[in-house]
Design an enzyme around this catalytic site. Structure first.
Site, PDB file in Angstrom:
ATOM      1  N   PRO A 125       0.820  -1.400   0.047  1.00 20.85           N
ATOM      2  CA  PRO A 125       0.072   0.006   0.000  1.00 20.85           C
ATOM      3  C   PRO A 125       1.093   1.237  -0.028  1.00 20.85           C
ATOM      4  O   PRO A 125       0.381   2.169  -0.543  1.00 20.85           O
ATOM      5  CB  PRO A 125      -0.958  -0.356   1.281  1.00 20.85           C
ATOM      6  N   ALA A 127       4.056   1.284  -1.057  1.00 19.93           N
ATOM      7  CA  ALA A 127       5.202   1.029  -1.755  1.00 19.93           C
ATOM      8  C   ALA A 127       4.903   0.595  -3.040  1.00 19.93           C
ATOM      9  O   ALA A 127       4.967  -0.674  -3.346  1.00 19.93           O
ATOM     10  CB  ALA A 127       6.237   0.092  -1.221  1.00 19.93           C
ATOM     11  N   GLY A 128       4.529   1.653  -4.227  1.00 21.49           N
ATOM     12  CA  GLY A 128       4.356   1.063  -5.604  1.00 21.49           C
ATOM     13  C   GLY A 128       5.504   1.604  -6.439  1.00 21.49           C
ATOM     14  O   GLY A 128       6.500   0.492  -6.180  1.00 21.49           O
ATOM     15  N   ILE A 154      -0.838  -8.268  -6.302  1.00 16.82           N
ATOM     16  CA  ILE A 154       0.273  -9.321  -6.778  1.00 16.82           C
ATOM     17  C   ILE A 154      -0.288 -10.237  -7.762  1.00 16.82           C
ATOM     18  O   ILE A 154      -1.183 -10.967  -7.361  1.00 16.82           O
ATOM     19  CB  ILE A 154       0.651 -10.121  -5.557  1.00 16.82           C
ATOM     20  N   ARG A 265     -17.113  -3.593 -43.595  1.00 15.44           N
ATOM     21  CA  ARG A 265     -18.086  -2.581 -43.074  1.00 15.44           C
ATOM     22  C   ARG A 265     -18.495  -1.620 -44.485  1.00 15.44           C
ATOM     23  O   ARG A 265     -17.426  -1.161 -44.760  1.00 15.44           O
ATOM     24  CB  ARG A 265     -17.816  -1.850 -42.111  1.00 15.44           C
ATOM     25  N   GLN A 276     -10.959   8.422 -46.480  1.00 13.85           N
ATOM     26  CA  GLN A 276      -9.686   8.889 -46.178  1.00 13.85           C
ATOM     27  C   GLN A 276      -9.493   8.792 -44.743  1.00 13.85           C
ATOM     28  O   GLN A 276      -8.455   8.576 -44.012  1.00 13.85           O
ATOM     29  CB  GLN A 276      -9.274  10.306 -46.718  1.00 13.85           C
ATOM     30  N   GLY A 337     -19.958   2.396 -33.164  1.00 13.37           N
ATOM     31  CA  GLY A 337     -20.552   1.842 -32.239  1.00 13.37           C
ATOM     32  C   GLY A 337     -20.296   0.458 -31.755  1.00 13.37           C
ATOM     33  O   GLY A 337     -20.312   0.354 -30.526  1.00 13.37           O
ATOM     34  N   GLU A 360       5.110  -2.721 -14.332  1.00 12.48           N
ATOM     35  CA  GLU A 360       6.633  -2.729 -14.737  1.00 12.48           C
ATOM     36  C   GLU A 360       7.384  -1.379 -14.647  1.00 12.48           C
ATOM     37  O   GLU A 360       8.336  -0.935 -15.672  1.00 12.48           O
ATOM     38  CB  GLU A 360       6.802  -3.356 -15.999  1.00 12.48           C
TER      39      GLU A 360
END
Length: 381
Positions: A125, A127-128, A154, A265, A276, A337, A360
């Site tokens: 909590p 220590a990130g 974790i 489509r 374009q 959509g 990471e």
């Protein structure tokens, strides 16, 4: 430019596996948040865990470029599956570099065979990004140790058999007072909290784990006491190559989906690929995925050649992660959509991409590392 015939063979084999085994179940795994043990068993049989573990230690003995190629192809199938490959790569690298012969003999075979599930336990909590804030502590008890504390977010915590836990062993020594311990997650005093329900990569099992007077033997210490922080950090260059490659795989999947859909489509009497505005979206995805791939391969090659790779690994991870988020958004836009609806691949890819800017090492931290490296070592190419 870094790809050999062996690289191509491994890439093609992994791509076939991803197409035939992973992609058909990716939507189901995302929906059900299920740990796909059966897929990991098949990957182990193909040698896709511990890719750089030397043959003498029971691995395939491939290089970091191979690892990057495998991660991209697995992620193109489903990022959660690639993430498992990356986790095992980091753990096996720690064992190969710092483990005793007895530790390697005891743990490596079952880890590479996907019989032992592992967890890489750093985050807390407080220590990130700032690992110096960890409070989990191991205190000597005779020849062994007693471990107390807790970790959050974790990977594999809900399902792991074995954790590689960074703990403080000397409060006064800062970074030099941390050590790594191999912890049996079925031992007395180890408890797990509920599985987290995440935005993306939902088949990756993530959760908290707590240690309450967990007794550890002397053999649980990995490497040298007090060197745990440096050992953990030493594998992060490779880890960032892995996440960069994972991000490339997500973006590549988005590109393929966008191109296919744009040609199918039809609006205003013709395929939307003829407009374009849609062509520019597709072009932007394509140029960024190619640039990201080249950065990842360059970083991997730097590691393999023994060069100073830190800046290149951070650049690859940062660019590829940012590109994955931006360009999967473009893929969603091509779908209109439909891209906003569950069950369409691009909707999942967009959610899966976001964590690539966070884990990471956040992309803000990557920028700090890049700048620090340039200012300390110069900007010459």
């Amino acid at each position: 430019m870094y790809i050999t015939e062996t690289h191509s063979q491994v890439r093609d084999m992994t791509r076939q596996f991803a197409n035939e085994v992973i992609r058909p179940v990716a939507e189901e795994l995302d929906r059900e948040e299920r740990f796909p043990a059966e897929i990991y068993s098949q990957m182990a049989e193909l040698g896709l865990f511990g890719i750089s573990v030397p043959e003498a230690m029971g691995g395939p003995g491939f290089d970091t470029v191979t690892y990057a190629l495998v991660m991209e192809e697995l992620s193109r199938g489903y990022a959660s599956v690639a993430d498992q490959c990356g986790l095992v790569e980091l753990i096996s690298t720690l064992l190969c570099r710092h483990g005793t012969e007895a530790q390697r003999a005891r743990h490596l075979p079952d880890i590479l065979a996907a019989k032992t599930r592992v967890a890489y336990c750093i985050t807390e909590p407080e220590a990130g990004t700032d690992v110096s804030g960890i409070r989990t502590e191991a205190v000597r008890d005779g020849d062994g140790w007693i471990l107390n504390g807790g970790k959050i977010w974790i990977h594999n915590a809900p399902v792991a058999d074995l954790g590689f836990v960074l703990a403080r062993t000397d409060r006064a020594a800062g970074h030099r007072g941390m050590s790594i311990f191999i912890v049996d997650f079925h031992a007395k005093g180890v408890s797990r909290g509920p599985k987290e329900h995440k935005m993306g990569q939902r088949a990756s099992q993530v959760g908290p784990v707590s240690f309450d007077d967990v007794r550890l033997p002397a053999a649980a210490l990995l490497g040298t006491e007090g060197r745990g922080f440096h050992m953990m950090m030493s594998v992060l260059d490779k880890g960032r190559v892995g996440i960069g490659a994972l991000a490339v795989g997500i973006t590549q999947a988005g590109l393929e989906a966008a191109v296919d859909y744009a040609q199918q489509r039809r609006q205003f009497g013709k395929a939307i690929s003829e407009f374009q505005g849609v062509q520019w979206l597709i072009a932007d995805i394509a140029k960024d995925v190619e640039a990201a791939r080249l950065l990842v391969h360059q970083a991997a090659f730097k590691i393999d050649s023994g060069a100073d790779a830190t800046r290149f690994c951070s650049m690859a991870k940062c660019f590829a992660g940012d590109a994955a988020v931006a360009r999967t958004a473009d893929a969603v836009q091509v779908f209109g959509g439909s891209g906003y609806i569950r069950g369409f691949e691009v909707e999942r890819l967009y959610r899966d991409a976001k964590i690539c800017q966070i884990y990471e090492g956040t992309n803000q931290i990557q920028r700090m590392i890049i700048a620090r490296e340039l200012l300390a070592k110069g900007a010459a190419a």
